[in-house]
Design a protein around this motif. Structure first.
Motif, PDB file in Angstrom:
ATOM      1  N   LEU A 144      -1.848  -9.479   9.387  1.00  0.00           N
ATOM      2  CA  LEU A 144      -2.853  -8.909  10.281  1.00  0.00           C
ATOM      3  C   LEU A 144      -2.999  -9.723  11.550  1.00  0.00           C
ATOM      4  CD1 LEU A 144      -5.497  -7.953   7.574  1.00  0.00           C
ATOM      5  CD2 LEU A 144      -4.119  -6.364   8.936  1.00  0.00           C
ATOM      6  N   PHE A 145      -2.756 -11.027  11.477  1.00  0.00           N
ATOM      7  CA  PHE A 145      -2.874 -11.855  12.673  1.00  0.00           C
ATOM      8  C   PHE A 145      -1.748 -11.570  13.662  1.00  0.00           C
ATOM      9  CE2 PHE A 145      -2.097 -15.668  15.182  1.00  0.00           C
ATOM     10  CZ  PHE A 145      -3.349 -15.853  15.740  1.00  0.00           C
ATOM     11  N   LEU A 146      -0.574 -11.252  13.165  1.00  0.00           N
ATOM     12  CA  LEU A 146       0.594 -11.083  14.035  1.00  0.00           C
ATOM     13  C   LEU A 146       0.676  -9.702  14.671  1.00  0.00           C
ATOM     14  CD1 LEU A 146       3.262 -12.994  11.953  1.00  0.00           C
ATOM     15  CD2 LEU A 146       2.297 -13.688  14.140  1.00  0.00           C
ATOM     16  N   GLY A 147      -0.207  -8.789  14.329  1.00  0.00           N
ATOM     17  CA  GLY A 147      -0.172  -7.465  14.935  1.00  0.00           C
ATOM     18  C   GLY A 147      -0.817  -6.434  14.028  1.00  0.00           C
ATOM     19  N   ASP A 148      -0.837  -5.197  14.503  1.00  0.00           N
ATOM     20  CA  ASP A 148      -1.386  -4.120  13.684  1.00  0.00           C
ATOM     21  C   ASP A 148      -0.557  -3.969  12.415  1.00  0.00           C
ATOM     22  OD1 ASP A 148      -3.389  -3.485  15.525  1.00  0.00           O
ATOM     23  OD2 ASP A 148      -2.017  -2.234  16.685  1.00  0.00           O
ATOM     24  N   ALA A 149      -1.244  -3.848  11.305  1.00  0.00           N
ATOM     25  CA  ALA A 149      -0.559  -3.736  10.021  1.00  0.00           C
ATOM     26  C   ALA A 149      -1.297  -2.752   9.136  1.00  0.00           C
ATOM     27  CB  ALA A 149      -0.466  -5.091   9.328  1.00  0.00           C
ATOM     28  N   LEU A 150      -0.543  -2.042   8.337  1.00  0.00           N
ATOM     29  CA  LEU A 150      -1.088  -1.099   7.370  1.00  0.00           C
ATOM     30  C   LEU A 150      -0.846  -1.683   5.978  1.00  0.00           C
ATOM     31  CD1 LEU A 150       0.444   2.073   9.018  1.00  0.00           C
ATOM     32  CD2 LEU A 150      -1.912   1.274   9.247  1.00  0.00           C
ATOM     33  N   ILE A 151      -1.918  -1.948   5.258  1.00  0.00           N
ATOM     34  CA  ILE A 151      -1.842  -2.591   3.943  1.00  0.00           C
ATOM     35  C   ILE A 151      -2.212  -1.574   2.866  1.00  0.00           C
ATOM     36  CG2 ILE A 151      -2.569  -4.557   2.561  1.00  0.00           C
ATOM     37  CD1 ILE A 151      -1.321  -5.408   5.197  1.00  0.00           C
ATOM     38  N   PHE A 152      -1.377  -1.470   1.840  1.00  0.00           N
ATOM     39  CA  PHE A 152      -1.602  -0.497   0.773  1.00  0.00           C
ATOM     40  C   PHE A 152      -1.461  -1.172  -0.593  1.00  0.00           C
ATOM     41  CE2 PHE A 152       0.434   1.784   4.286  1.00  0.00           C
ATOM     42  CZ  PHE A 152      -0.495   2.784   4.532  1.00  0.00           C
ATOM     43  N   ALA A 153      -2.228  -0.695  -1.558  1.00  0.00           N
ATOM     44  CA  ALA A 153      -1.981  -1.032  -2.956  1.00  0.00           C
ATOM     45  C   ALA A 153      -0.794  -0.196  -3.425  1.00  0.00           C
ATOM     46  CB  ALA A 153      -3.216  -0.732  -3.796  1.00  0.00           C
ATOM     47  N   ALA A 154       0.055  -0.793  -4.237  1.00  0.00           N
ATOM     48  CA  ALA A 154       1.263  -0.082  -4.667  1.00  0.00           C
ATOM     49  C   ALA A 154       1.702  -0.567  -6.040  1.00  0.00           C
ATOM     50  CB  ALA A 154       2.393  -0.296  -3.661  1.00  0.00           C
ATOM     51  N   GLN A 155       2.407   0.302  -6.743  1.00  0.00           N
ATOM     52  CA  GLN A 155       3.067  -0.043  -8.001  1.00  0.00           C
ATOM     53  C   GLN A 155       4.538  -0.278  -7.679  1.00  0.00           C
ATOM     54  OE1 GLN A 155       1.859  -0.549 -11.126  1.00  0.00           O
ATOM     55  NE2 GLN A 155       3.928  -1.145 -11.728  1.00  0.00           N
ATOM     56  N   VAL A 156       5.022  -1.504  -7.898  1.00  0.00           N
ATOM     57  CA  VAL A 156       6.383  -1.880  -7.508  1.00  0.00           C
ATOM     58  C   VAL A 156       7.260  -1.975  -8.745  1.00  0.00           C
ATOM     59  CG1 VAL A 156       7.800  -3.638  -6.383  1.00  0.00           C
ATOM     60  CG2 VAL A 156       5.522  -3.125  -5.481  1.00  0.00           C
ATOM     61  N   GLN A 157       8.414  -1.345  -8.649  1.00  0.00           N
ATOM     62  CA  GLN A 157       9.381  -1.395  -9.753  1.00  0.00           C
ATOM     63  C   GLN A 157      10.746  -0.938  -9.239  1.00  0.00           C
ATOM     64  OE1 GLN A 157       8.162   0.784 -13.223  1.00  0.00           O
ATOM     65  NE2 GLN A 157       9.889   0.127 -14.472  1.00  0.00           N
ATOM     66  N   ASP A 158      11.804  -1.645  -9.683  1.00  0.00           N
ATOM     67  CA  ASP A 158      13.194  -1.269  -9.377  1.00  0.00           C
ATOM     68  C   ASP A 158      13.437  -1.105  -7.872  1.00  0.00           C
ATOM     69  OD1 ASP A 158      13.748  -1.219 -12.112  1.00  0.00           O
ATOM     70  OD2 ASP A 158      13.124   0.880 -12.273  1.00  0.00           O
ATOM     71  N   GLY A 159      12.849  -2.002  -7.067  1.00  0.00           N
ATOM     72  CA  GLY A 159      13.107  -1.987  -5.633  1.00  0.00           C
ATOM     73  C   GLY A 159      12.351  -0.941  -4.853  1.00  0.00           C
ATOM     74  N   MET A 160      11.404  -0.263  -5.498  1.00  0.00           N
ATOM     75  CA  MET A 160      10.606   0.762  -4.825  1.00  0.00           C
ATOM     76  C   MET A 160       9.121   0.479  -5.047  1.00  0.00           C
ATOM     77  SD  MET A 160      12.829   2.779  -3.405  1.00  0.00           S
ATOM     78  CE  MET A 160      11.831   4.216  -2.994  1.00  0.00           C
ATOM     79  N   ALA A 161       8.320   0.869  -4.047  1.00  0.00           N
ATOM     80  CA  ALA A 161       6.860   0.757  -4.156  1.00  0.00           C
ATOM     81  C   ALA A 161       6.275   2.150  -4.059  1.00  0.00           C
ATOM     82  CB  ALA A 161       6.311  -0.136  -3.049  1.00  0.00           C
ATOM     83  N   ARG A 162       5.458   2.512  -5.020  1.00  0.00           N
ATOM     84  CA  ARG A 162       4.775   3.805  -4.996  1.00  0.00           C
ATOM     85  C   ARG A 162       3.343   3.583  -4.498  1.00  0.00           C
ATOM     86  NH1 ARG A 162       5.753   8.103  -9.587  1.00  0.00           N
ATOM     87  NH2 ARG A 162       7.596   8.219  -8.242  1.00  0.00           N
ATOM     88  N   CYS A 163       3.037   4.170  -3.342  1.00  0.00           N
ATOM     89  CA  CYS A 163       1.707   4.028  -2.764  1.00  0.00           C
ATOM     90  C   CYS A 163       1.188   5.410  -2.381  1.00  0.00           C
ATOM     91  CB  CYS A 163       1.742   3.114  -1.540  1.00  0.00           C
ATOM     92  SG  CYS A 163       2.651   3.780  -0.132  1.00  0.00           S
ATOM     93  N   CYS A 164       0.039   5.475  -1.724  1.00  0.00           N
ATOM     94  CA  CYS A 164      -0.563   6.766  -1.408  1.00  0.00           C
ATOM     95  C   CYS A 164       0.305   7.593  -0.450  1.00  0.00           C
ATOM     96  CB  CYS A 164      -1.959   6.568  -0.833  1.00  0.00           C
ATOM     97  SG  CYS A 164      -2.004   5.636   0.708  1.00  0.00           S
ATOM     98  N   LEU A 165       1.199   6.942   0.310  1.00  0.00           N
ATOM     99  CA  LEU A 165       2.069   7.687   1.233  1.00  0.00           C
ATOM    100  C   LEU A 165       3.344   8.180   0.557  1.00  0.00           C
ATOM    101  CD1 LEU A 165       1.864   5.559   4.524  1.00  0.00           C
ATOM    102  CD2 LEU A 165       0.494   7.528   3.842  1.00  0.00           C
ATOM    103  N   GLY A 166       3.554   7.767  -0.695  1.00  0.00           N
ATOM    104  CA  GLY A 166       4.775   8.151  -1.388  1.00  0.00           C
ATOM    105  C   GLY A 166       5.559   6.922  -1.805  1.00  0.00           C
ATOM    106  N   ASP A 167       6.844   7.095  -2.036  1.00  0.00           N
ATOM    107  CA  ASP A 167       7.709   5.999  -2.449  1.00  0.00           C
ATOM    108  C   ASP A 167       8.385   5.386  -1.230  1.00  0.00           C
ATOM    109  OD1 ASP A 167       7.027   6.514  -5.035  1.00  0.00           O
ATOM    110  OD2 ASP A 167       8.888   7.575  -5.544  1.00  0.00           O
ATOM    111  N   VAL A 168       8.412   4.028  -1.185  1.00  0.00           N
ATOM    112  CA  VAL A 168       9.048   3.327  -0.077  1.00  0.00           C
ATOM    113  C   VAL A 168       9.823   2.137  -0.638  1.00  0.00           C
ATOM    114  CG1 VAL A 168       6.927   2.015   0.332  1.00  0.00           C
ATOM    115  CG2 VAL A 168       8.660   2.119   2.112  1.00  0.00           C
ATOM    116  N   SER A 169      10.994   1.907  -0.082  1.00  0.00           N
ATOM    117  CA  SER A 169      11.837   0.802  -0.544  1.00  0.00           C
ATOM    118  C   SER A 169      11.212  -0.537  -0.181  1.00  0.00           C
ATOM    119  CB  SER A 169      13.228   0.912   0.095  1.00  0.00           C
ATOM    120  OG  SER A 169      13.994  -0.260  -0.151  1.00  0.00           O
TER     121      SER A 169
END
Length: 341
Positions: A232-257
Protein backbone atom coordinates in the motif's frame (compact mmCIF):
# COMPACT_ATOMS: atom_id res chain seq x y z
CA UNK A 1 30.68 0.30 -3.54
CA UNK A 2 29.33 1.33 -0.14
CA UNK A 3 28.24 -1.32 2.33
CA UNK A 4 26.34 -0.96 5.59
CA UNK A 5 26.52 -3.83 8.06
CA UNK A 6 24.34 -4.08 11.18
CA UNK A 7 23.88 -0.30 11.56
CA UNK A 8 21.87 0.68 14.65
CA UNK A 9 21.09 4.04 16.23
CA UNK A 10 19.14 5.19 19.28
CA UNK A 11 18.19 8.65 20.45
CA UNK A 12 17.65 8.25 24.17
CA UNK A 13 15.50 5.15 24.60
CA UNK A 14 14.04 5.38 21.09
CA UNK A 15 15.46 3.01 18.47
CA UNK A 16 15.67 4.92 15.19
CA UNK A 17 17.69 2.42 13.12
CA UNK A 18 17.68 -1.28 13.91
CA UNK A 19 20.37 -3.57 12.48
CA UNK A 20 20.37 -2.24 8.88
CA UNK A 21 22.29 -3.95 6.08
CA UNK A 22 22.60 -2.53 2.57
CA UNK A 23 24.93 -2.66 -0.44
CA UNK A 24 25.08 0.08 -3.08
CA UNK A 25 27.13 -0.82 -6.15
CA UNK A 26 29.47 1.67 -7.81
CA UNK A 27 27.63 3.87 -10.31
CA UNK A 28 24.17 2.65 -9.23
CA UNK A 29 21.22 4.62 -7.84
CA UNK A 30 19.48 3.51 -4.65
CA UNK A 31 16.35 5.16 -3.26
CA UNK A 32 15.53 4.79 0.42
CA UNK A 33 11.80 5.28 0.75
CA UNK A 34 9.53 5.23 3.75
CA UNK A 35 7.01 7.23 5.77
CA UNK A 36 7.93 10.19 7.96
CA UNK A 37 9.77 9.09 11.09
CA UNK A 38 10.96 5.80 9.61
CA UNK A 39 14.68 6.67 9.93
CA UNK A 40 15.51 7.81 6.38
CA UNK A 41 17.16 11.13 7.18
CA UNK A 42 19.04 9.74 10.19
CA UNK A 43 20.53 7.04 7.96
CA UNK A 44 21.60 9.62 5.38
CA UNK A 45 23.23 11.79 8.06
CA UNK A 46 25.11 8.75 9.38
CA UNK A 47 26.41 8.00 5.88
CA UNK A 48 27.50 11.61 5.43
CA UNK A 49 29.31 11.59 8.78
CA UNK A 50 27.01 14.11 10.49
CA UNK A 51 25.77 11.49 12.98
CA UNK A 52 27.49 8.50 14.59
CA UNK A 53 25.78 5.09 14.73
CA UNK A 54 25.77 3.10 17.95
CA UNK A 55 26.89 -0.12 16.28
CA UNK A 56 27.79 -1.63 12.93
CA UNK A 57 30.22 -0.93 10.12
CA UNK A 58 30.27 1.31 7.03
CA UNK A 59 32.77 0.80 4.22
CA UNK A 60 33.21 2.83 1.03
CA UNK A 61 35.41 1.44 -1.75
CA UNK A 62 36.99 -0.94 0.80
CA UNK A 63 37.81 1.93 3.20
CA UNK A 64 36.24 1.65 6.65
CA UNK A 65 34.36 4.86 7.44
CA UNK A 66 32.93 3.60 10.71
CA UNK A 67 33.26 0.66 13.05
CA UNK A 68 33.92 0.21 16.76
CA UNK A 69 37.49 1.48 16.30
CA UNK A 70 37.11 3.95 13.41
CA UNK A 71 35.26 7.14 12.61
CA UNK A 72 36.16 9.09 9.46
CA UNK A 73 34.82 12.67 9.73
CA UNK A 74 32.48 14.06 7.09
CA UNK A 75 35.05 16.23 5.31
CA UNK A 76 37.38 13.25 4.75
CA UNK A 77 34.81 10.78 3.40
CA UNK A 78 34.71 11.82 -0.25
CA UNK A 79 30.91 11.88 -0.12
CA UNK A 80 28.78 14.57 -1.77
CA UNK A 81 25.63 15.79 -0.05
CA UNK A 82 22.73 17.72 -1.61
CA UNK A 83 20.19 18.74 1.04
CA UNK A 84 16.56 19.63 0.52
CA UNK A 85 16.22 22.97 -1.34
CA UNK A 86 19.94 23.02 -2.19
CA UNK A 87 21.03 25.23 0.75
CA UNK A 88 23.16 27.58 -1.36
CA UNK A 89 25.18 30.27 0.38
CA UNK A 90 23.09 33.44 -0.10
CA UNK A 91 26.11 35.77 0.28
CA UNK A 92 27.93 34.06 -2.63
CA UNK A 93 27.26 34.21 -6.33
CA UNK A 94 26.53 31.02 -8.28
CA UNK A 95 30.10 30.53 -9.44
CA UNK A 96 31.47 31.03 -5.93
CA UNK A 97 28.94 28.55 -4.53
CA UNK A 98 30.16 25.90 -6.98
CA UNK A 99 33.83 26.74 -6.33
CA UNK A 100 33.42 26.51 -2.54
CA UNK A 101 36.04 24.06 -1.28
CA UNK A 102 38.09 23.91 -4.49
CA UNK A 103 41.84 24.15 -3.80
CA UNK A 104 43.16 25.30 -7.18
CA UNK A 105 44.26 28.71 -8.39
CA UNK A 106 41.67 31.34 -9.27
CA UNK A 107 41.97 30.49 -12.98
CA UNK A 108 41.87 26.72 -12.36
CA UNK A 109 38.75 27.15 -10.23
CA UNK A 110 37.10 29.33 -12.90
CA UNK A 111 37.70 26.65 -15.54
CA UNK A 112 36.46 23.93 -13.21
CA UNK A 113 33.29 25.90 -12.44
CA UNK A 114 32.64 26.39 -16.17
CA UNK A 115 33.11 22.64 -16.72
CA UNK A 116 30.72 21.77 -13.90
CA UNK A 117 28.09 24.24 -15.06
CA UNK A 118 28.18 22.68 -18.51
CA UNK A 119 27.92 19.24 -16.91
CA UNK A 120 24.71 20.20 -15.09
CA UNK A 121 23.31 22.06 -18.14
CA UNK A 122 23.59 25.58 -16.72
CA UNK A 123 24.47 28.62 -18.84
CA UNK A 124 27.92 29.79 -17.73
CA UNK A 125 26.64 33.38 -17.67
CA UNK A 126 24.66 32.45 -14.54
CA UNK A 127 27.95 32.18 -12.63
CA UNK A 128 27.79 35.92 -11.89
CA UNK A 129 24.19 35.79 -10.60
CA UNK A 130 23.12 35.64 -6.98
CA UNK A 131 21.33 32.44 -5.93
CA UNK A 132 18.02 34.26 -5.41
CA UNK A 133 18.15 35.44 -9.04
CA UNK A 134 17.86 31.93 -10.50
CA UNK A 135 14.96 29.43 -10.48
CA UNK A 136 14.45 26.62 -7.99
CA UNK A 137 15.45 24.01 -10.55
CA UNK A 138 18.63 25.94 -11.37
CA UNK A 139 19.44 26.24 -7.66
CA UNK A 140 19.24 22.46 -7.31
CA UNK A 141 21.63 22.05 -10.25
CA UNK A 142 24.04 24.52 -8.65
CA UNK A 143 23.92 22.48 -5.43
CA UNK A 144 24.58 19.33 -7.43
CA UNK A 145 27.51 20.97 -9.26
CA UNK A 146 28.95 22.11 -5.91
CA UNK A 147 28.77 18.54 -4.59
CA UNK A 148 30.28 17.11 -7.79
CA UNK A 149 33.17 19.59 -7.61
CA UNK A 150 34.77 17.42 -4.93
CA UNK A 151 34.67 14.34 -7.23
CA UNK A 152 32.80 12.21 -4.67
CA UNK A 153 32.66 8.43 -4.74
CA UNK A 154 29.11 8.62 -3.39
CA UNK A 155 26.34 11.23 -3.72
CA UNK A 156 23.66 11.62 -1.05
CA UNK A 157 20.40 13.36 -2.02
CA UNK A 158 18.03 14.33 0.79
CA UNK A 159 14.62 14.91 -0.84
CA UNK A 160 16.25 17.40 -3.25
CA UNK A 161 13.23 17.80 -5.54
CA UNK A 162 10.43 18.16 -2.97
CA UNK A 163 10.31 21.97 -3.10
CA UNK A 164 9.88 22.07 -6.88
CA UNK A 165 6.54 22.12 -8.68
CA UNK A 166 5.38 18.89 -10.31
CA UNK A 167 6.58 19.52 -13.88
CA UNK A 168 9.94 20.94 -12.84
CA UNK A 169 10.43 18.15 -10.32
CA UNK A 170 10.17 15.45 -12.97
CA UNK A 171 12.49 17.26 -15.39
CA UNK A 172 15.10 18.00 -12.70
CA UNK A 173 14.94 14.41 -11.40
CA UNK A 174 15.52 13.01 -14.90
CA UNK A 175 18.40 15.41 -15.57
CA UNK A 176 19.99 14.56 -12.21
CA UNK A 177 19.70 10.81 -12.80
CA UNK A 178 21.25 11.12 -16.26
CA UNK A 179 24.06 13.32 -14.95
CA UNK A 180 25.00 11.03 -12.09
CA UNK A 181 24.92 8.01 -14.39
CA UNK A 182 27.17 9.83 -16.85
CA UNK A 183 29.58 10.75 -14.04
CA UNK A 184 29.61 7.17 -12.74
CA UNK A 185 28.80 8.28 -9.19
CA UNK A 186 26.93 5.93 -6.86
CA UNK A 187 23.88 7.70 -5.48
CA UNK A 188 21.56 7.30 -2.50
CA UNK A 189 18.30 9.25 -2.65
CA UNK A 190 16.09 9.65 0.42
CA UNK A 191 12.45 10.42 -0.37
CA UNK A 192 8.92 9.82 0.86
CA UNK A 193 7.64 10.07 -2.74
CA UNK A 194 7.06 6.54 -4.03
CA UNK A 195 6.82 7.52 -7.70
CA UNK A 196 10.04 9.51 -7.44
CA UNK A 197 11.85 6.53 -5.94
CA UNK A 198 10.53 4.08 -8.52
CA UNK A 199 11.49 6.29 -11.48
CA UNK A 200 14.90 7.41 -10.18
CA UNK A 201 16.49 4.30 -8.74
CA UNK A 202 17.92 0.99 -9.89
CA UNK A 203 17.50 -0.32 -6.32
CA UNK A 204 14.74 0.46 -3.81
CA UNK A 205 15.14 0.04 -0.05
CA UNK A 206 11.83 0.32 1.81
CA UNK A 207 12.31 1.37 5.44
CA UNK A 208 9.71 1.18 8.19
CA UNK A 209 10.23 1.64 11.93
CA UNK A 210 13.98 1.72 11.47
CA UNK A 211 14.24 -1.55 9.52
CA UNK A 212 14.39 -2.40 5.85
CA UNK A 213 11.24 -4.34 5.01
CA UNK A 214 12.32 -5.01 1.42
CA UNK A 215 15.27 -4.27 -0.88
CA UNK A 216 15.15 -4.96 -4.60
CA UNK A 217 14.70 -3.52 -8.05
CA UNK A 218 11.81 -1.07 -8.56
CA UNK A 219 9.86 -3.70 -10.52
CA UNK A 220 10.39 -6.31 -7.79
CA UNK A 221 9.31 -4.19 -4.85
CA UNK A 222 6.32 -2.75 -6.73
CA UNK A 223 4.96 -5.97 -8.21
CA UNK A 224 6.06 -8.42 -5.47
CA UNK A 225 5.88 -6.53 -2.15
CA UNK A 226 6.59 -8.64 0.91
CA UNK A 227 3.61 -7.50 2.98
CA UNK A 228 0.41 -5.51 2.84
CA UNK A 229 1.83 -2.33 4.38
CA UNK A 230 4.68 -2.23 1.88
CA UNK A 231 2.26 -2.89 -0.98
CA UNK A 232 0.00 0.00 0.00
CA UNK A 233 2.90 2.37 0.61
CA UNK A 234 4.37 1.85 -2.87
CA UNK A 235 1.16 2.68 -4.74
CA UNK A 236 -2.50 1.86 -5.19
CA UNK A 237 -3.12 -1.77 -4.38
CA UNK A 238 -6.11 -4.08 -4.32
CA UNK A 239 -5.96 -6.59 -1.45
CA UNK A 240 -8.20 -9.67 -1.40
CA UNK A 241 -8.71 -12.71 0.80
CA UNK A 242 -8.13 -15.83 -1.26
CA UNK A 243 -7.89 -19.61 -1.10
CA UNK A 244 -4.53 -20.58 -2.63
CA UNK A 245 -3.80 -24.02 -4.03
CA UNK A 246 -1.82 -25.51 -6.96
CA UNK A 247 -0.52 -22.12 -8.14
CA UNK A 248 -3.94 -20.47 -8.26
CA UNK A 249 -5.78 -18.11 -5.90
CA UNK A 250 -9.56 -18.13 -5.76
CA UNK A 251 -10.91 -14.74 -4.70
CA UNK A 252 -14.10 -12.72 -5.22
CA UNK A 253 -12.94 -11.73 -8.74
CA UNK A 254 -12.42 -15.35 -9.76
CA UNK A 255 -9.32 -17.48 -10.17
CA UNK A 256 -5.93 -15.80 -10.67
CA UNK A 257 -2.47 -17.31 -11.02
CA UNK A 258 0.08 -16.78 -8.25
CA UNK A 259 2.92 -18.55 -10.02
CA UNK A 260 4.03 -20.62 -7.01
CA UNK A 261 2.50 -24.13 -6.92
CA UNK A 262 3.78 -24.74 -3.37
CA UNK A 263 1.69 -22.04 -1.66
CA UNK A 264 -1.53 -23.26 -0.04
CA UNK A 265 -4.21 -22.16 2.37
CA UNK A 266 -6.12 -19.02 3.22
CA UNK A 267 -3.94 -16.09 2.20
CA UNK A 268 -4.15 -12.44 1.21
CA UNK A 269 -3.22 -11.51 -2.32
CA UNK A 270 -2.43 -8.20 -4.02
CA UNK A 271 -3.19 -6.88 -7.48
CA UNK A 272 -2.17 -3.50 -8.86
CA UNK A 273 -5.05 -1.52 -10.45
CA UNK A 274 -3.43 -1.68 -13.89
CA UNK A 275 -3.83 -5.46 -13.78
CA UNK A 276 -7.62 -5.15 -13.90
CA UNK A 277 -9.22 -4.88 -17.31
CA UNK A 278 -12.65 -3.27 -17.21
CA UNK A 279 -14.81 -3.72 -20.30
CA UNK A 280 -18.08 -1.96 -21.01
CA UNK A 281 -20.84 -3.44 -23.21
CA UNK A 282 -19.72 -7.00 -22.48
CA UNK A 283 -22.35 -9.74 -22.96
CA UNK A 284 -21.45 -11.25 -19.55
CA UNK A 285 -20.96 -8.31 -17.14
CA UNK A 286 -19.74 -9.04 -13.62
CA UNK A 287 -20.09 -5.64 -11.91
CA UNK A 288 -21.88 -2.29 -11.93
CA UNK A 289 -20.22 1.14 -11.90
CA UNK A 290 -21.80 2.82 -8.88
CA UNK A 291 -19.61 5.97 -8.82
CA UNK A 292 -17.22 7.73 -11.21
CA UNK A 293 -14.60 10.17 -9.88
CA UNK A 294 -13.16 11.89 -12.96
CA UNK A 295 -9.75 13.59 -12.46
CA UNK A 296 -8.66 14.10 -16.06
CA UNK A 297 -6.32 11.44 -17.38
CA UNK A 298 -7.45 8.98 -14.70
CA UNK A 299 -10.83 8.14 -13.19
CA UNK A 300 -11.61 6.21 -10.04
CA UNK A 301 -14.45 3.75 -10.58
CA UNK A 302 -16.40 2.32 -7.67
CA UNK A 303 -17.56 -1.14 -8.72
CA UNK A 304 -20.14 -3.30 -6.98
CA UNK A 305 -21.31 -6.86 -7.46
CA UNK A 306 -23.61 -9.17 -5.50
CA UNK A 307 -20.75 -11.70 -5.56
CA UNK A 308 -18.31 -9.35 -3.79
CA UNK A 309 -18.21 -8.72 -0.03
CA UNK A 310 -17.59 -5.00 -0.57
CA UNK A 311 -17.32 -2.33 -3.27
CA UNK A 312 -14.08 -2.12 -5.24
CA UNK A 313 -12.38 1.17 -6.12
CA UNK A 314 -10.14 1.07 -9.17
CA UNK A 315 -8.14 3.84 -10.84
CA UNK A 316 -8.18 3.47 -14.61
CA UNK A 317 -7.77 5.53 -17.77
CA UNK A 318 -10.69 7.88 -18.28
CA UNK A 319 -13.12 6.93 -21.02
CA UNK A 320 -16.38 8.48 -22.14
CA UNK A 321 -18.36 5.32 -21.51
CA UNK A 322 -17.52 5.27 -17.79
CA UNK A 323 -20.96 6.25 -16.55
CA UNK A 324 -22.75 5.63 -13.29
CA UNK A 325 -24.91 2.52 -13.62
CA UNK A 326 -22.90 1.00 -16.49
CA UNK A 327 -22.56 -2.80 -16.48
CA UNK A 328 -18.95 -3.93 -16.94
CA UNK A 329 -16.86 -7.07 -17.15
CA UNK A 330 -13.80 -7.25 -14.86
CA UNK A 331 -10.90 -9.54 -15.78
CA UNK A 332 -7.35 -9.87 -14.45
CA UNK A 333 -4.06 -9.63 -16.34
CA UNK A 334 -0.91 -11.28 -14.98
CA UNK A 335 -0.31 -12.88 -11.62
CA UNK A 336 -1.32 -11.91 -8.12
CA UNK A 337 1.25 -11.42 -5.37
CA UNK A 338 0.70 -13.57 -2.27
CA UNK A 339 1.48 -11.40 0.76
CA UNK A 340 3.33 -12.58 3.83
CA UNK A 341 1.06 -13.95 6.51
Amino acid sequence: MIELSNISKKFGQTTVLDDLNLKVEAGSRTAIVGPSGSGKTTLLRILAGFETPDAGQITLSNQVLFDQHTFVPAHERGIGFVPQEGALFPHMKVGDNIAYGLKGSKEENRLRVAELMELVSLDNRLASHWSHEISGGQQQRVALARALAQKPALMLLDEPFSALDTGLRAATRKATADLLEQAGVATILVTHDQQEALSFASQIAVIRNGRFTQVGTPVEVYSRPVDEETALFLGDALIFAAQVQDGMARCCLGDVSVGNPHLTGNRRIMLRPEQLRIMADHPQPTAIVSEVDFTGHLSTLTLTSPDWPMALQVKTLSQQHWQKGAAVKVTINGQACVLAA
